[in-house]
Design a protein around this motif. Sequence first.
Motif, PDB file in Angstrom:
ATOM      1  N   GLN A 359     -44.734  77.237 -13.719  1.00 34.81           N
ATOM      2  CA  GLN A 359     -45.878  77.611 -14.323  1.00 34.81           C
ATOM      3  C   GLN A 359     -46.458  79.029 -14.148  1.00 34.81           C
ATOM      4  O   GLN A 359     -47.386  79.428 -14.775  1.00 34.81           O
ATOM      5  CB  GLN A 359     -46.962  76.697 -13.860  1.00 34.81           C
ATOM      6  N   GLY A 360     -45.378  79.753 -13.678  1.00 35.42           N
ATOM      7  CA  GLY A 360     -45.664  81.163 -13.335  1.00 35.42           C
ATOM      8  C   GLY A 360     -46.688  81.617 -12.306  1.00 35.42           C
ATOM      9  O   GLY A 360     -47.029  82.721 -11.936  1.00 35.42           O
ATOM     10  N   MET A 361     -46.908  80.793 -11.089  1.00 37.88           N
ATOM     11  CA  MET A 361     -47.327  80.757 -10.023  1.00 37.88           C
ATOM     12  C   MET A 361     -46.487  81.376  -9.134  1.00 37.88           C
ATOM     13  O   MET A 361     -45.231  81.066  -8.993  1.00 37.88           O
ATOM     14  CB  MET A 361     -48.103  79.492  -9.422  1.00 37.88           C
ATOM     15  N   ALA A 362     -47.020  82.149  -8.021  1.00 37.99           N
ATOM     16  CA  ALA A 362     -46.127  82.812  -6.907  1.00 37.99           C
ATOM     17  C   ALA A 362     -45.903  81.666  -5.995  1.00 37.99           C
ATOM     18  O   ALA A 362     -46.510  80.979  -5.435  1.00 37.99           O
ATOM     19  CB  ALA A 362     -47.076  84.039  -6.282  1.00 37.99           C
ATOM     20  N   ASN A 363     -44.382  81.978  -5.736  1.00 39.12           N
ATOM     21  CA  ASN A 363     -43.981  80.719  -4.639  1.00 39.12           C
ATOM     22  C   ASN A 363     -43.898  81.610  -3.113  1.00 39.12           C
ATOM     23  O   ASN A 363     -43.794  81.141  -2.135  1.00 39.12           O
ATOM     24  CB  ASN A 363     -42.621  80.327  -5.090  1.00 39.12           C
ATOM     25  N   ILE A 364     -44.001  82.935  -3.226  1.00 37.11           N
ATOM     26  CA  ILE A 364     -44.208  83.593  -2.076  1.00 37.11           C
ATOM     27  C   ILE A 364     -45.545  84.133  -1.795  1.00 37.11           C
ATOM     28  O   ILE A 364     -46.226  84.749  -2.822  1.00 37.11           O
ATOM     29  CB  ILE A 364     -43.353  84.758  -1.891  1.00 37.11           C
ATOM     30  N   THR A 365     -46.492  83.397  -0.919  1.00 33.28           N
ATOM     31  CA  THR A 365     -47.874  83.412  -0.721  1.00 33.28           C
ATOM     32  C   THR A 365     -48.077  83.910   0.697  1.00 33.28           C
ATOM     33  O   THR A 365     -47.438  84.068   1.660  1.00 33.28           O
ATOM     34  CB  THR A 365     -48.527  82.385  -1.133  1.00 33.28           C
TER      35      THR A 365
END
Length: 627
Positions: A359-365
């Motif tokens: 979905q284009g969300m960051a997986n490194i947060t």
Amino acid sequence: MGWREMLVPADAVFEWIRPGMSVFLSTGAAEPRTLVKHLMKAHSAKLQDLELIQIVSFADAISLKNLQSQKFRLKTFFSGWVADESITAGHVDLIPCYLSRISELLEKRKVRVDIVFVQITPPDKDGYCSLGVSVDVARLAMEQANLVVGEINTRVPRTLGDTFVQISAFDMLVQSDEPPVYFERWPDEPVYDLIAANIEPLIEDQSCIAFSMGPLFESLGRALTGKRHLGVHSPFFSDALMDLVKSGAVTNRYKELFRRKSITSYACGTAELFQWLDQNPAVEFQPVDKVFDPLSIGRNPRFVAIISARSADITGRIALHTGLGNVASGPAEVLAFLNGAQISEGGYTVFGLPSRSRQGMANITTSIEGLKNRVDFREAVDYVVTEFGVASLKGLTLRERAQALIEIAHPDDRVGLIAAAKREAILYRDQIYLAESIRYFPSQINECHQFKGGVEIRFRPIRPSDEEEMRRLFYRFSDESVYYRYFSSLKAMPHTRMQTYVNVDWSDVMSIVGVAGKPGLGIIVAEARYLVNPDGRQAEIAFVVDEAYQSLGISTYLFKLLVRLARERGIKGFWADVLASNAAMMKVFHKGGLPVLTDMEDGVYHVTIPFDPVNDKGGAPCLSVNS
């Protein structure tokens, strides 16, 4: 009486069931679908308030709709697949427990079993059936139950190991009219090919690995085919792992436990996999108390737990996948293999994930608080890998971890992560980050070369997280080496100075480091860079090589590599100021195969090295690795 005389219709089995009984179902791909489907459809008044027990539920025949009724209640030891949403909705009871300790719960009757439904092969001429593709604790459950029913399925592979049960152990048999639970292979996803390419150099020959299912492992199955003498001690056996074994990369020669055998508890995959497993002596199925036991896992040297992750925060905590598609990465299952890797001599853990979700969300947060299936044991996370590289977290401070993980995040997410890490005082408040420079980052530079004495050095672009390693390199230099490099008698290299050195503006600087040692564990022993003149035609060049690694040819290799890279960027030549006493540096320039023009003034050579028309081939590419 022959076994065919033991066959009964599925509905005849249910006459023996009473309200409140506990029914154990064999797990996963070995789910006895004929018995379960008939049970779900049955309307007998006796089939009320039943407790169904399954180690890993894929909810193929046990639907959420069935569980919403008052007839059945499912207990499971694994929260993955669609059982996850059922647990959240309150329709499934999760028993938190290490899989290696489920046997103890059954033996001590903390988990009661009245009836067992298991899927089996037809018996052989000696009356032995195989439990097929799921062993877990089925045999022990059979010993505890009052009624044992075998569902005979001719399409189940006859697997080897601790899988054989005498036909006399069954009270009734039901002929299956359902195929086993098959899983189609995951489609190829280019991002996972890149992640697997970054993981591949971390896996040494003779390592023992744990595999699972999903797109990461499909890519890894292809990426690891060039390895030698791998071992397998894996909870799940998949098509990707079958391909890896068939490639010849797996021999299990160097395992301590079950040598020369690939060990697993479950198989999940296609009909092709099931056919390949049939009577295959290279694969043994063992109960979960052996496969998931950290002490057993740890007996294998160089054990590598490879785990597909959903998200990671910048301190190194991991969130695992949840819901549909999550086959074998619940916290309890993963923890067993994390602990096994820590016990194993030379063992370690590798977590792989894309830098962004579909979905284009960051997986490194900055934080994974609020996410389910968390692994909060940062100490057990050795490597985190994305398509942008490898973060080796062993021995790093929280600040260094944050730098390493931000570097493998999606480039468009890094500015926000840097700012958040500064606010949280994880990074220094004065931390530099040259966001505009990232589009010039030479990610294609991943090379290796073997020098005199068999010393192998890997070369890659310098990174901000190299600050500490570069400081250590500086403090290993003699006063003379420092003076040769910096033309001054520097005594210290504090953060404020070194961070400006390692945060490179790639639009006009090229900086390459040489790393010695295993991928992810190496030390920086050399650095070479050029700085482009304002006219864009010439560039100043400089080198540093650890004194313990000098006279091996590293400087010459770096010089030729920089020449090649400079030519690719349209630069026409190098220049440098070299002290007259620095004969070693002058020797490097003369060995480069290019004209070396010198002009002496006040004990300093001003060296000019034009590129054309001399032809120089530069260095040779090798392994792709970020370390």
